[in-house]
Design a protein around this motif. Structure first.
Motif, PDB file in Angstrom:
ATOM      1  N   PRO A 113       0.737  -1.219  -0.163  1.00 15.53           N
ATOM      2  CA  PRO A 113      -0.025   0.101  -0.069  1.00 15.53           C
ATOM      3  C   PRO A 113       0.820   1.263   0.196  1.00 15.53           C
ATOM      4  O   PRO A 113       2.003   1.432   0.555  1.00 15.53           O
ATOM      5  CB  PRO A 113      -0.801  -0.067   1.169  1.00 15.53           C
ATOM      6  CG  PRO A 113      -0.514  -1.266   1.921  1.00 15.53           C
ATOM      7  CD  PRO A 113       0.693  -2.044   1.228  1.00 15.53           C
ATOM      8  N   LYS A 172       0.119   7.633   0.373  1.00 16.11           N
ATOM      9  CA  LYS A 172      -1.134   8.561  -0.082  1.00 16.11           C
ATOM     10  C   LYS A 172      -2.360   8.127  -0.475  1.00 16.11           C
ATOM     11  O   LYS A 172      -2.956   8.814  -1.396  1.00 16.11           O
ATOM     12  CB  LYS A 172      -0.386   9.582  -0.905  1.00 16.11           C
ATOM     13  CG  LYS A 172       0.685  10.463  -0.255  1.00 16.11           C
ATOM     14  CD  LYS A 172       1.425  11.409  -1.293  1.00 16.11           C
ATOM     15  CE  LYS A 172       2.335  12.261  -0.537  1.00 16.11           C
ATOM     16  NZ  LYS A 172       3.160  12.825  -1.606  1.00 16.11           N
ATOM     17  N   GLY A 173      -2.498   6.662  -0.540  1.00 11.57           N
ATOM     18  CA  GLY A 173      -3.370   5.989  -1.381  1.00 11.57           C
ATOM     19  C   GLY A 173      -2.902   5.299  -2.561  1.00 11.57           C
ATOM     20  O   GLY A 173      -1.827   5.712  -3.102  1.00 11.57           O
ATOM     21  N   LYS A 217      -2.797   3.758  -9.026  1.00 10.78           N
ATOM     22  CA  LYS A 217      -4.079   3.700  -8.211  1.00 10.78           C
ATOM     23  C   LYS A 217      -4.946   2.151  -8.248  1.00 10.78           C
ATOM     24  O   LYS A 217      -5.576   1.990  -7.418  1.00 10.78           O
ATOM     25  CB  LYS A 217      -5.097   4.684  -8.783  1.00 10.78           C
ATOM     26  CG  LYS A 217      -5.083   5.922  -8.477  1.00 10.78           C
ATOM     27  CD  LYS A 217      -5.963   6.951  -8.966  1.00 10.78           C
ATOM     28  CE  LYS A 217      -5.639   7.775 -10.071  1.00 10.78           C
ATOM     29  NZ  LYS A 217      -6.660   8.603 -10.603  1.00 10.78           N
ATOM     30  N   ASP A 247     -12.295  -1.906  -1.873  1.00  8.00           N
ATOM     31  CA  ASP A 247     -12.283  -0.730  -2.547  1.00  8.00           C
ATOM     32  C   ASP A 247     -12.077  -0.833  -4.163  1.00  8.00           C
ATOM     33  O   ASP A 247     -11.809   0.046  -4.639  1.00  8.00           O
ATOM     34  CB  ASP A 247     -11.118   0.154  -2.013  1.00  8.00           C
ATOM     35  CG  ASP A 247      -9.726  -0.124  -2.166  1.00  8.00           C
ATOM     36  OD1 ASP A 247      -9.581  -1.197  -2.666  1.00  8.00           O
ATOM     37  OD2 ASP A 247      -9.076   0.546  -1.694  1.00  8.00           O
ATOM     38  N   SER A 260      -9.163  -1.539  -5.572  1.00  8.82           N
ATOM     39  CA  SER A 260      -8.003  -0.994  -6.209  1.00  8.82           C
ATOM     40  C   SER A 260      -7.129  -2.088  -6.677  1.00  8.82           C
ATOM     41  O   SER A 260      -5.998  -1.954  -7.369  1.00  8.82           O
ATOM     42  CB  SER A 260      -7.209  -0.244  -5.234  1.00  8.82           C
ATOM     43  OG  SER A 260      -7.087  -0.900  -4.001  1.00  8.82           O
TER      44      SER A 260
END
Ligand SMILES: Cc1cc2nc3c(=O)[nH]c(=O)nc-3n(C[C@H](O)[C@H](O)[C@H](O)COP(=O)(O)OP(=O)(O)OC[C@H]3O[C@@H](n4cnc5c(N)ncnc54)[C@H](O)[C@@H]3O)c2cc1C
Length: 478
Positions: free
Chosen positions: A197, A200-201, A221, A405, A407
């Motif tokens: 991960p 900052k996302g 992302k 999510d 991702s």
């Protein structure tokens, strides 16, 4: 799988930027390469494991309907690639070939007859022929009937619109196209080491160039893990809760490849039989005509082999390294709960060339030792999934694992695998690109790539016939 998703995403959003990391120096050399799989365009016309018989004797055709539908979606997507000019010559990867099921023995004949009755009530399987007539089967597949015991009753079904697919060639052509698209960078000989991960996302994909030794991080992302057998360990590295409880053990595949041109010439079908007791569905025996790089071939198998690697080009430590606290118990429990499978695998590993040719004789009674040589197929990783509590169960399908999510998405499992790549990739889009998937622009483009995706073709005979006719023409299968 990754090439399919890459093209789909780029068509949906031409602005998107994509980086693809491939550890080998060319694409499509692992499971997708022609000799590493059977090249069957899985449509459930001939694969008896897709129509299992239940304990009460009834036959469940739901899986067959789904796989058949999914293959129509693949045909539509491949037709789109040809119409767009991304693939110049469809005969470079797909050929029409009859798909047959062949059985002997009273119970199996009864099963095949019932299966045929059930399937042919559905529009997708109309045109499938059934026979118990030896002369008819001899006409269809002389090699299978030559020197066969005349007292043993037999039955067969035949579906003329089956296909043989060279998934390696298809992958390479899709990757060539992707490499030429703006915003796409394909890195060969670059291995993904870890997926972590990003603070900052999103995700940091850690890579290493296997030629220069250079290490580099890629921040993104969204990550799709389409690493074939190596997907499982990479999914374990990505710290998402959906990874928990998954395990897998590798099973290598082996074919008998015919080296006698006259025999190869005499056979023109993919003929699937019934798996022996205890054998996993992935080992249903079949004697197949293949068309690989313009040359007709004949293979029989698969036989299972022993390997600790998750890829043909993997490491002997792959299996040992895959054990984690969350999957040890499910893996051990799956082994204990599947004693016939364990026994089957041990027996397979101990087979000699003579034993394998004896197995072949059930399908080609006149087979001679010298006409067949052993050829290594691809690696499969048999997925084990946490069931109840700490118990583990074997998963025989192809399964997409997606983070809550959206991702990260990963693809696990083999059969029906490559044949259904397009529909699997279409189906992960709403989970990973929630907002965009609902937009009109994406909906319109999705319909262009596959008019039938999301439509129950089994209930839409006119649409089914129209799409089969259209894709048959574009793909040169008429
Ligand atoms: C014996 C056998 C028979 C089969 N028969 C059929 C059939 O008849 N019909 C059918 O539809 N399907 C069949 N399958 C299944 C089919 O082959 C697979 O579903 C399909 O090829 C999987 O494609 P993939 O892209 O997921 O994996 P792959 O084709 O294996 O591609 C994965 C890629 O990821 C790369 N990679 C791996 N790890 C890393 C890393 N860490 N970093 C960078 N790159 C990495 C590999 O080098 C490889 O190029 C069969 C499989 C086997 C083994």
């Amino acid at each position: 799988m990754s090439a399919t998703l890459g093209i789909i995403l780029k068509e949906l959003n031409p602005e998107i930027t994509i980086q693809i990391f491939e550890k080998l120096d060319q694409p499509g050399l692992e499971s997708s390469d022609a000799w590493n799989n059977a090249g069957t365009g899985h449509s459930a016309f001939c694969e008896l494991n897709y129509t299992p018989q239940k304990e009460d004797g009834s036959i469940d055709i739901s899986k067959a309907l789904k796989i058949c539908q999914d293959f129509e979606v693949s045909r539509e997507f491949w037709s789109y690639l040809v119409e767009k000019g991304y693939i110049k010559d469809p005969s470079s990867f797909i050929t029409r070939i009859s798909h047959m099921s062949f059985v002997w023995g009273k119970d199996n004949i009864e099963y095949l007859k019932k299966r045929h009755q059930l399937l042919t009530q559905n529009a997708m399987f109309k045109g499938m022929a059934y026979t118990e007539d030896r002369d008819q089967v001899k006409e269809w597949v002389p090699l299978v009937m030559n020197k066969r015991d005349s007292k043993s009753p037999i039955a067969a079904t035949s579906m003329g619109i089956g296909t043989d697919v060279n998934f390696g060639s298809l992958t390479r052509q899709m990757m060539d196209k992707l490499s030429s698209m703006p915003g796409v960078r394909v890195h060969y000989s670059v291995e993904v080491l870890d997926i972590d991960p990003y603070k900052k996302g999103g995700w940091i994909v850690e890579t290493k160039n296997n030629i220069t030794g250079e290490e580099e991080d890629c921040i993104t992302k969204f990550v799709f893990i389409g690493a074939g057998g190596a997907t499982l360990p990479l999914l374990k590295d990505a710290e998402i809760k959906e990874r928990k409880g998954y395990g897998g053990f590798p099973v290598s595949g082996l074919w008998l490849k015919c080296n006698n041109e006259s025999l190869i010439e005499q056979h023109n079908a993919k003929v699937y039989g019934k798996a022996s007791v205890g054998a996993p569905p992935m080992s249903v025996p079949h004697i197949d005509t293949r068309l690989i790089d313009g040359k007709k071939e004949l293979l029989f198998g698969p036989f299972a082999g022993f390997s600790m690697r998750f890829l043909k080009t993997g490491s002997r430590l792959d299996l040992a390294k895959s054990f984690r606290i969350d999957n040890v118990l499910p893996m051990v429990s799956a082994g204990l709960r599947n004693v016939p499978l364990t026994k089957y695998l041990i027996e397979q590993v101990r087979l000699s060339h003579e034993d394998r040719v004896e197995a072949l004789k059930e399908y080609v009674p006149a087979a001679k030792l010298g006409d067949w040589e052993l050829k290594q197929a691809g690696q499969r990783v048999q997925v084990i999934k946490k069931d109840h509590g700490v118990k583990g169960k074997l998963e025989f399908g192809t399964e997409a694992v997606v983070a809550a999510d959206g991702s990260v998405a990963a693809l696990l499992g083999a059969s029906p695998g490559a044949s259904t790549a397009a529909s699997i990739m279409f189906s992960i889009l709403p989970k990973c690109f929630k907002k965009e998937s609902k937009s009109e622009a994406w909906q319109v483009k999705l319909k262009e790539m596959s008019p039938s995706f999301g439509v129950m073709l089994a209930k839409e005979e006119a649409l089914l016939n129209a799409t089969r006719q259209r894709t048959g023409k574009i793909l040169g299968l008429e």
